[in-house]
Design an enzyme around this catalytic site. Structure first.
Site, PDB file in Angstrom:
ATOM      1  N   ASP A 284      18.500  -8.695  16.681  1.00 16.73           N
ATOM      2  CA  ASP A 284      17.692  -9.644  17.433  1.00 16.73           C
ATOM      3  C   ASP A 284      18.556 -10.476  18.365  1.00 16.73           C
ATOM      4  OD1 ASP A 284      15.800  -8.698  15.712  1.00 16.73           O
ATOM      5  OD2 ASP A 284      16.065 -10.345  14.295  1.00 16.73           O
TER       6      ASP A 284
ATOM      7  N   TYR B 238       8.273  -8.093  19.421  1.00 12.08           N
ATOM      8  CA  TYR B 238       8.871  -8.762  18.259  1.00 12.08           C
ATOM      9  C   TYR B 238       8.089 -10.016  17.891  1.00 12.08           C
ATOM     10  CZ  TYR B 238      12.602 -10.163  15.089  1.00 12.08           C
ATOM     11  OH  TYR B 238      13.328 -10.491  13.977  1.00 12.08           O
TER      12      TYR B 238
END
Length: 442
Positions: free
Chosen positions: A6, A211
């Site tokens: 991420d 996401y």
């Protein structure tokens, strides 16, 4: 060799650890770079592979600082609670302020003293034989005033004092962040924050949404263009309008886009449970790039002739003139309340006038969604971690959940009072929020 994590502090730290391990492996000869993407689609991954980069050391150090701080606060305070209260309990940099907020509300409820008041309603007939219900614009707490309004109203003549009409606009809402998705899923679907994140994770893994841990309300330029094209094709060009939204959260880390569908043309995805959440995400993302809704608001005020000293009776209605974004997000529309046609100075015939005795109520206890909203507004913690905070305070036995409402337990009260008495600074709003700002400056 590429590694994907991420593009935020935690992701950067994970990537750095993987890089460190790979460099120790003598079999790995290829250079190591970091690639980032926000959605599991072929196009996104191919684009990410075109732009590899080095590890961002500043982000990695910021994550280490947060981890050290969490351990200093969490471990040391937890150790004290084990000794002073009971073994197995815990404190935390965000968890403890959350409990403090719950207990502050509980004390307000306990200290609350109800007061009596009255609501007054009148049912009238217009000269066109339509019925209209008006409510007293005040909620008197003086019983003598209530008796006077009823007496004068029943024997007096009623007229329409004013009719006000105004066209209003309702602007579309921003695409979902993690916290707003949790709040909306709670109010509309009855999902807890943890359940919402579990379902969203499955949608993400299936390549249906971007996401789902994000503080950003921004859409990428390509996604915004796709949505505008879709809206124009499906609903007409008069419904399409580009919007850019600013994140309101004080501690927002905008490493990711807002949560949105990866394929705009798909209005449904996943199994039944997943589809319910997906529909919320799809509707919010699509409607965010649509025109304002237009409504006609009408307010009618009536009075007892010759009694300007008494409060007016009013009714408010609305009618949808142009749906705009509400064409897609129909659940946000509400019900149209159209009032019968009346004019200034017009006489009304009283059919019934009555009062209803009520008592003021204390502030409500927090639901999980309400507590998430409160934490975010105070700048405590990061929105993407709120689900785990809700789960922790329940698992530790600090709160019990009845329906959607959180009730503090005796254990939660004792722990919170201990921390408030001896470590008020560390569980205050300012300490937590300012610490987030300092971490962001690293």
């Amino acid at each position: 060799m590429y590694k994907r994590q991420d593009p935020d502090r935690e992701g950067e730290a994970i990537a750095w650890h993987i890089e460190t391990l790979l460099k120790k492996d003598k079999k790995v000869k290829a250079p190591i770079s970091r690639v980032t993407f926000h959605e599991i689609t072929k196009e996104a991954i191919e684009e990410a592979l075109k732009s590899p980069r080095e590890i961002d050391t500043d982000l990695r150090k910021a994550q280490e600082a947060r981890r050290v701080l969490d351990r200093l606060v969490g471990y040391d305070l937890s150790g004290l609670i084990w000794k002073k209260v009971r073994y197995g309990l815990s404190a935390g940099r965000v968890q403890s302020p959350a409990m403090r907020i719950i207990m502050e509300r509980e004390r307000e409820i306990r200290a609350f003293v109800p007061e009596k008041y009255w609501r007054l309603f009148g049912v009238f007939e217009t000269i066109r034989k339509d019925q209209i219900t008006l409510e007293c614009s005040e909620e008197p707490r003086d019983e003598k005033l209530v008796e006077k309004i009823l007496a004068e109203g029943k024997k007096g003549k009623w007229i329409v004092d004013t009719v006000k009409e105004s066209e209003q606009k309702r602007s579309p809402r921003a695409p979902f962040t993690t916290s707003t998705l949790q709040q909306t899923a709670s109010s509309r679907l009855g999902f807890s924050p943890s359940r919402t994140m579990q379902v969203a994770q499955k949608l993400y893994e299936g390549g249906h949404i971007t996401y789902m841990r994000t503080d950003s309300t921004n859409l990428g330029a390509a996604a915004q263009k796709q949505i505008l094209t879709f809206v124009t094709k499906e609903y007409g060009k008069e419904y399409a309008e580009a919007h850019t939204y600013k994140t309101k959260s004080k501690n927002a880390q905008e490493a990711h886009e807002a949560i949105r569908p990866t394929h705009i043309e798909n209005a449904h995805a996943g199994n039944d449970e997943q589809d319910k959440l997906y529909r919320l995400i799809w509707e919010r993302a699509i409607s965010s790039q649509m025109t304002d809704a237009k409504l006609l608001k009408t307010k009618v005020e009536a009075v007892i002739e010759g009694h300007t000293d008494l409060p007016k009776f009013t009714a408010v209605g609305s009618r949808l003139l142009f749906p705009g974004w509400l064409k897609v997000d129909t659940a946000a529309r509400g019900e149209d309340v159209e009032l019968p046609i009346v004019k200034d100075g017009e006489k009304l015939i009283l059919l019934n006038l009555e009062s209803e005795e009520k008592f003021t109520e204390p502030p409500g206890r927090y639901s999980e969604a309400g507590l998430v909203k409160e934490l975010e507004s105070r700048g405590i913690g990061r929105p993407s971690t709120y689900a785990s905070i809700m789960r922790t305070i329940e698992e530790r036995g600090y709160v019990r959940k009845e329906g959607r409402t959180l009730f503090p337990t005796d254990t939660g009260e004792v722990v919170s009072e201990f921390l408030e008495t001896h470590f008020a600074n560390y569980i205050s709003d300012t300490f937590t929020a300012e610490m987030e700002d300092k971490l962001d400056e690293i």
